[in-house]
Design a protein around this motif. Structure first.
Motif, short mmCIF file in Angstrom:
data_model
loop_
_atom_site.label_atom_id
_atom_site.label_comp_id
_atom_site.label_asym_id
_atom_site.label_seq_id
_atom_site.Cartn_x
_atom_site.Cartn_y
_atom_site.Cartn_z
N LEU A 124 0.84 -1.19 0.00
CA LEU A 124 0.00 0.00 0.00
C LEU A 124 0.88 1.25 0.00
N PRO A 125 1.08 1.89 -1.15
CA PRO A 125 1.93 3.08 -1.23
C PRO A 125 1.25 4.30 -0.61
N LEU A 126 1.41 4.44 0.69
CA LEU A 126 0.71 5.49 1.42
C LEU A 126 1.48 6.80 1.43
N THR A 127 0.78 7.87 1.17
CA THR A 127 1.35 9.19 1.44
C THR A 127 1.21 9.45 2.94
N PRO A 128 1.94 10.40 3.49
CA PRO A 128 1.76 10.72 4.91
C PRO A 128 0.32 11.08 5.25
N GLU A 129 -0.37 11.75 4.34
CA GLU A 129 -1.75 12.14 4.58
C GLU A 129 -2.67 10.91 4.68
N LEU A 130 -2.47 9.95 3.78
CA LEU A 130 -3.29 8.74 3.83
C LEU A 130 -2.92 7.87 5.02
N ALA A 131 -1.63 7.78 5.33
CA ALA A 131 -1.19 6.98 6.48
C ALA A 131 -1.82 7.50 7.77
N ALA A 132 -1.98 8.81 7.86
CA ALA A 132 -2.57 9.40 9.06
C ALA A 132 -4.03 9.01 9.24
N ARG A 133 -4.66 8.54 8.15
CA ARG A 133 -6.06 8.11 8.23
C ARG A 133 -6.20 6.62 8.50
N LEU A 134 -5.09 5.91 8.56
CA LEU A 134 -5.13 4.46 8.73
C LEU A 134 -4.84 4.10 10.19
N HIS A 135 -5.68 3.26 10.76
CA HIS A 135 -5.53 2.80 12.14
C HIS A 135 -5.25 1.30 12.12
N LEU A 136 -4.22 0.86 12.83
CA LEU A 136 -3.83 -0.54 12.84
C LEU A 136 -4.04 -1.13 14.23
N MET A 137 -4.77 -2.25 14.30
CA MET A 137 -5.04 -2.91 15.58
C MET A 137 -4.70 -4.40 15.47
N PRO A 138 -3.41 -4.74 15.62
CA PRO A 138 -3.01 -6.15 15.57
C PRO A 138 -3.51 -6.91 16.81
N THR A 139 -3.35 -8.24 16.75
CA THR A 139 -3.67 -9.14 17.86
C THR A 139 -4.99 -8.78 18.53
N CYS A 140 -6.03 -8.69 17.68
CA CYS A 140 -7.42 -8.47 18.12
C CYS A 140 -7.62 -7.19 18.93
N GLY A 141 -6.82 -6.19 18.64
CA GLY A 141 -6.99 -4.91 19.33
C GLY A 141 -6.25 -4.82 20.65
N THR A 142 -5.40 -5.80 20.96
CA THR A 142 -4.57 -5.69 22.15
C THR A 142 -3.42 -4.70 21.92
N ARG A 143 -3.27 -4.30 20.66
CA ARG A 143 -2.26 -3.29 20.31
C ARG A 143 -2.89 -2.33 19.30
N TYR A 144 -2.53 -1.06 19.40
CA TYR A 144 -3.10 -0.02 18.53
C TYR A 144 -1.96 0.89 18.08
N LEU A 145 -1.80 1.02 16.74
CA LEU A 145 -0.73 1.84 16.18
C LEU A 145 -1.30 2.92 15.27
N ARG A 146 -0.66 4.12 15.32
CA ARG A 146 -0.99 5.23 14.43
C ARG A 146 0.30 5.75 13.79
N TRP A 147 0.14 6.37 12.64
CA TRP A 147 1.28 6.98 11.94
C TRP A 147 1.59 8.32 12.59
N GLU A 148 2.82 8.44 13.05
CA GLU A 148 3.21 9.67 13.75
C GLU A 148 4.70 9.91 13.55
N ASP A 149 5.06 11.13 13.13
CA ASP A 149 6.46 11.50 12.93
C ASP A 149 7.20 10.52 12.03
N GLY A 150 6.53 10.11 10.95
CA GLY A 150 7.17 9.27 9.94
C GLY A 150 7.29 7.81 10.27
N ALA A 151 6.56 7.30 11.27
CA ALA A 151 6.65 5.88 11.64
C ALA A 151 5.36 5.43 12.30
N TRP A 152 5.14 4.11 12.31
CA TRP A 152 4.01 3.54 13.01
C TRP A 152 4.37 3.39 14.49
#
Length: 266
Positions: free
Chosen positions: A59-87
């Motif tokens: 998924l070739p994400l621009t920073p703007e699109l990455a900021a709209r994507l929310h990642l919740m691995p392991t059934c939501g026991t972990r939550y990651l957001r794009w911030e300062d160029g990294a997840w």
């Protein structure tokens, strides 16, 4: 005709892609278009590294699109957001080392005593995912066809779930994918992840659309339906493409059952 959902949440395996496989080019194109219109969340029993291999690398994400994507691995026991160029982690509910050791012991003994410890496997059978321990009967990298044929009626997973639940009363044990059992801290499932997401985004559950392939009672997507989030059941990533096309207002080959009602489209 505009859907009311302010964020669309997807399961990963057998919803956005075949289990443990990369998303198809058609899905890449749809996700990029959807992210241009509204936030998207992916929640799955898989670890973050699977999100990377299956989705982020395709998924070739621009920073703007990455900021709209929310990642919740392991059934939501972990939550990651794009911030300062990294997840980066928003939170991570890791299991204690003694808890993980006990889970591994119980799952191993249970699988062997029930005759579920396969001789031919593809990758690790039991994986420590930090916030979740997962048993995969045929290994993490088993071919899709082998996994689909291993437990078509769910009886094998049910037997191991009953065995492990009785011996791990202080932890959450549930059926994961087509060959897997997941164990996390008590009270943590996809509904927990969804509730945390709603709190962070300050959204009511009515503003969410969840798309998954295991929304049947006992499936690992079912807790999301049980909490009252509007849901659409799919049978594979191809049908998810139709769901996204409908959200985007594109023509589809046929209606996805329950989609218009879930979107409250009139």
């Amino acid at each position: 005709m505009a859907p009311s959902a302010r964020i669309v949440v997807f399961d990963l395996d057998d919803t956005l892609a075949l289990s443990k496989s990369k998303i198809a080019p058609q899905m890449t194109e749809r996700l990029l278009r959807l992210l241009a219109e509204k936030p998207v969340c992916i929640i799955s029993g898989g670890r973050y590294e699977q999100f990377q291999a299956q989705v982020l690398e395709e998924l070739p994400l621009t920073p703007e699109l990455a900021a709209r994507l929310h990642l919740m691995p392991t059934c939501g026991t972990r939550y990651l957001r794009w911030e300062d160029g990294a997840w980066r982690d928003v939170y991570c509910e890791n299991l204690a080392e003694d808890e993980k050791a006990l889970i591994i012991e119980v799952l191993t003994e249970g699988a062997k005593s029930l005759g579920l410890w396969a001789e031919q496997t593809w990758g690790d059978i039991i994986e420590d995912r930090g916030s979740q321990v997962t048993f995969s009967a045929l290994g993490q990298q088993a071919p899709h066809q082998e996994k689909a044929a291993w437990d078509p009626d769910g009886s094998r997973r049910r037997a191991l779930w009953e065995y492990a639940s009785a011996r791990l009363p202080g932890l959450e044990v549930r059926s994961g994918g087509s060959t897997s059992i997941d164990v996390t801290k008590k009270g943590i499932d996809k509904a927990y992840g969804m509730q945390r997401l709603l709190e962070f985004l300050e959204l009511p559950k009515e503003d969410v659309l969840f798309v998954g392939d295991r929304l049947d009672e006992g499936g690992n997507d079912y807790p999301v339906r049980a909490m009252g989030v509007p849901c659409v059941a799919v049978t594979g990533w191809e049908q998810t493409v139709d769901v996204i096309d409908t959200i985007l207002g594109d023509e589809t080959d046929g209606p996805v059952p329950g989609l218009l009602d879930a979107l409250d489209v009139r």
